[in-house]
Design a protein around this motif. Structure first.
Motif, short mmCIF file in Angstrom:
data_model
loop_
_atom_site.label_atom_id
_atom_site.label_comp_id
_atom_site.label_asym_id
_atom_site.label_seq_id
_atom_site.Cartn_x
_atom_site.Cartn_y
_atom_site.Cartn_z
N ASN A 37 1.06 14.75 6.69
CA ASN A 37 0.14 14.09 7.61
C ASN A 37 -0.32 12.73 7.10
OD1 ASN A 37 -1.38 15.36 5.56
ND2 ASN A 37 -3.22 15.35 6.83
N ALA A 38 0.12 12.33 5.88
CA ALA A 38 -0.15 11.00 5.33
C ALA A 38 -1.63 10.64 5.34
CB ALA A 38 0.66 9.95 6.09
N ALA A 72 4.19 10.69 9.78
CA ALA A 72 4.90 9.47 9.40
C ALA A 72 4.06 8.73 8.37
CB ALA A 72 5.15 8.59 10.63
N GLY A 73 4.69 7.81 7.67
CA GLY A 73 3.99 7.04 6.66
C GLY A 73 2.98 6.08 7.26
N LEU A 74 1.79 6.03 6.66
CA LEU A 74 0.73 5.14 7.12
C LEU A 74 0.29 4.21 6.00
CD1 LEU A 74 -1.59 7.72 8.98
CD2 LEU A 74 0.27 6.35 9.96
N PHE A 91 9.25 12.47 5.93
CA PHE A 91 8.51 12.40 7.18
C PHE A 91 9.36 12.82 8.40
CE2 PHE A 91 6.27 9.12 4.59
CZ PHE A 91 5.03 9.73 4.55
N TRP A 92 10.61 13.15 8.19
CA TRP A 92 11.45 13.50 9.32
C TRP A 92 10.99 14.81 9.97
CZ3 TRP A 92 17.06 12.92 6.94
CH2 TRP A 92 17.28 11.55 6.66
N GLY A 117 8.57 8.32 15.10
CA GLY A 117 7.19 7.91 14.87
C GLY A 117 6.36 9.06 14.35
N TYR A 118 5.06 8.97 14.56
CA TYR A 118 4.14 10.02 14.13
C TYR A 118 4.19 11.12 15.19
CZ TYR A 118 0.30 11.75 11.26
OH TYR A 118 -0.48 12.48 10.39
#
Length: 550
Positions: A37-38, A72-74, A91-92, A117-118
């Protein structure tokens, strides 16, 4: 979601002593998925919602495969020109093929479903009636429609299909709203939020920040896409009246609650009244939750609606509604009265007593022990990872909830496999190992995915049904099924992959029969209007029921 600790009503819970009901087989399954969840110091609300999961047979080999959505990366903070990044494999989104021996193989890259994306949730259904299940992935900033090519791969057809949506989508469901034999698509949107609109919430002194309450952000309308039958969809949100109600939608479930032959849609809203979209049979819907008695709790107050199911728990032939909520509220059961209204039944069913201290997400009425009565499961976990700083009785990670149904009254099942604390979110239900009982796959927020194998359902008889529509949609979604055995009440089902929270379940029905070995009467009411009846169906088999051509 109500962040405050509030007052607590404590009562003695009824507990069912039972053998181990489920076993966590994740390690031996070969599934090593971890939801990312970054989390950031800026406490972006998007970080709290966790992942969805789907149980769907993508390759038509008769065995359920597993699909997880991921974050996804934030950046910390997110700059004005930044977007969530999916390039890092951790993140896939992930698709695991069932090897038919209790293990799974990661086929994400081969299948081309890693995502962009997220990601939030997933819906499953054969929208083009070609015999292969397709996937719709909800995200922040635009959704994805994956067409199943029938060879183990998927193609992103979002742009051509016209179902990208915008904003922040949560749950979605494939459903034939106009009974034309093609699956339409209903998409929940949570609220109007952007990284730039994020505000500071929490106590600056003593110096911790927390995720904001949804009241900090405006409501938004949901979306309805009508299937054109040529691989494209038309946004009919305005024409249908769906966009007349702005909410903060997290869960959606469907059923024909008034038995008029047309599917209706229930939406669980977060901290504002829920929606019940009644199908007017002319392409339009009327939002009728308040008059039907399912908008608020018995005190007339809205609650933090998150996960939901729309199914008949008391075997009276009418679909009821269940909604999970936040701690210090109680999960809600609305019993269908049969006259277009519902009765708030949380107290009389014992559900309130069992759920006061918990926060629920993915959920379903599921007959885990195949005794002929639908029990209740809920994935649990608070939304605030800081809740233990402000409360001495609430926990961020919480046990799973299993409530045994004893003819309409529920008691908690004590099971060590369910007591491990999770930041639970999505949940999908289906028979993973084809042994005749319903297993569960759990999605989490920032933790691993979980595979729970059912250990008790096989002790009773059952009948597994797979419907194939001809005039109706091929999946048979929306069909109403009634089964009757000797000396017991009938059972009623709606065929659907929807419900729960941001998740999709097996479209097959598992009908628990208890000690009965024969189903004396099996009735299917297809969305086309066709009524099909079978007699003296033997138990303990998987039966394919094909809709008559005329």
């Amino acid at each position: 979601m109500k962040w405050q600790a509030g007052a607590v009503i404590v009562s003695v819970a009824l507990v069912t002593e039972a053998p181990a009901s489920f076993t966590d087989i994740t390690a031996r399954s070969g599934i090593a998925f971890i939801h990312e969840n970054a989390p950031t110091t800026n406490k972006y609300l998007i970080e709290t919602m966790g992942g969805g999961v789907a149980l769907v047979d993508v390759d038509n080999d008769g065995w359920l495969d597993v699909f997880f959505t991921n974050g996804a990366g934030l950046q910390d903070p997110m700059t004005a020109d930044a977007a969530p990044q999916k390039s890092d494999p951790r993140f896939w989104n992930r698709l695991y093929r069932n090897n038919r021996d209790g293990t799974f193989t990661d086929v994400t890259e081969k299948a081309h479903v890693r995502g962009t994306g997220y990601s939030m949730g997933v819906a499953a259904g054969d929208y083009d009636n070609d015999g292969f299940e397709d996937l719709y992935v909800t995200q922040y900033g635009g959704n994805l429609l994956y067409h199943n090519n029938g060879d183990g791969t998927f193609t992103d057809v979002t742009a051509r299909a016209g179902v990208a949506a915008d904003g922040w989508s949560s749950s979605a469901v494939f459903v034939d709203v106009d009974n034309d034999g093609r699956l339409d698509l209903f998409v929940c949107r949570y609220l109007r939020w952007t990284f730039q609109a994020n505000v500071y919430c929490g106590e600056r002194r003593p110096g911790y920040r927390e995720y904001c309450h949804p009241s900090s952000f405006p409501a938004v309308t949901n979306l309805l896409y009508r299937n054109n039958g040529d691989g494209t969809f038309t946004d009919v949100s305005a024409k249908s009246g769906i966009d007349r109600a702005a909410g903060k939608a997290l869960g959606v479930a469907v059923a024909d609650y008034d038995a008029d032959g047309w599917i209706d849609i229930f939406v669980a809203n977060d901290s504002i009244p829920c929606f019940l979209f009644h199908n007017n049979r002319d392409g339009t819907f009327s939002e009728s939750a308040l008059t039907a008695g399912v908008a608020v709790n018995m005190d007339g107050k809205p609650f933090a609606g998150m996960g939901t199911d729309f199914s008949d728990y008391d075997n009276d032939g009418r679909p009821d509604i269940f909604v999970t909520t936040l701690s210090n509220e109680t999960y809600a059961i609305y019993r269908n009265s049969g006259n277009g209204t519902f009765t708030y039944a949380t107290g009389e069913t014992n559900v309130g007593q069992e759920t006061r201290l918990f926060s629920g997400w993915g959920t379903r009425f599921v007959d885990y022990d195949n005794d002929g009565w639908k029990d209740l499961f809920a994935a649990q976990g608070h939304v605030l990872d800081t809740i233990e700083l402000t409360s001495d009785h609430l926990k961020y990670r919480q046990p799973l909830l299993l409530l045994d149904n004893d003819r309409g009254r529920f008691t908690a099942v004590r099971d060590p496999a369910l007591s491990y604390p999770w930041a639970g979110r999505g949940a999908a239900f289906g028979d993973i190992d084809n042994d005749g009982d319903v297993d569960i796959v759990l999605g989490t927020c920032g933790q691993r995915g979980v595979i729970l194998r059912n250990e008790v359902g096989h002790r009773h008889h059952r009948l597994t049904l797979q419907l194939i529509g001809t005039r109706s949609n091929r999946d048979g979604l929306g069909a109403r099924v009634r089964t009757t055995v000797d000396d017991t009440a009938s059972q009623f089902f709606t065929v659907t992959t929807g419900g729960s929270y941001q998740s999709a379940s097996d479209r097959r029905l598992t009908v628990g029969l208890g000690d009965a070995t024969v189903v004396r009467s099996l009735e299917v009411r297809w969305p086309s209007g066709t009524v099909q009846q079978l007699r003296d169906v033997k138990a303990n088999q998987t039966l394919i029921v094909r809709e008559p051509q005329r």
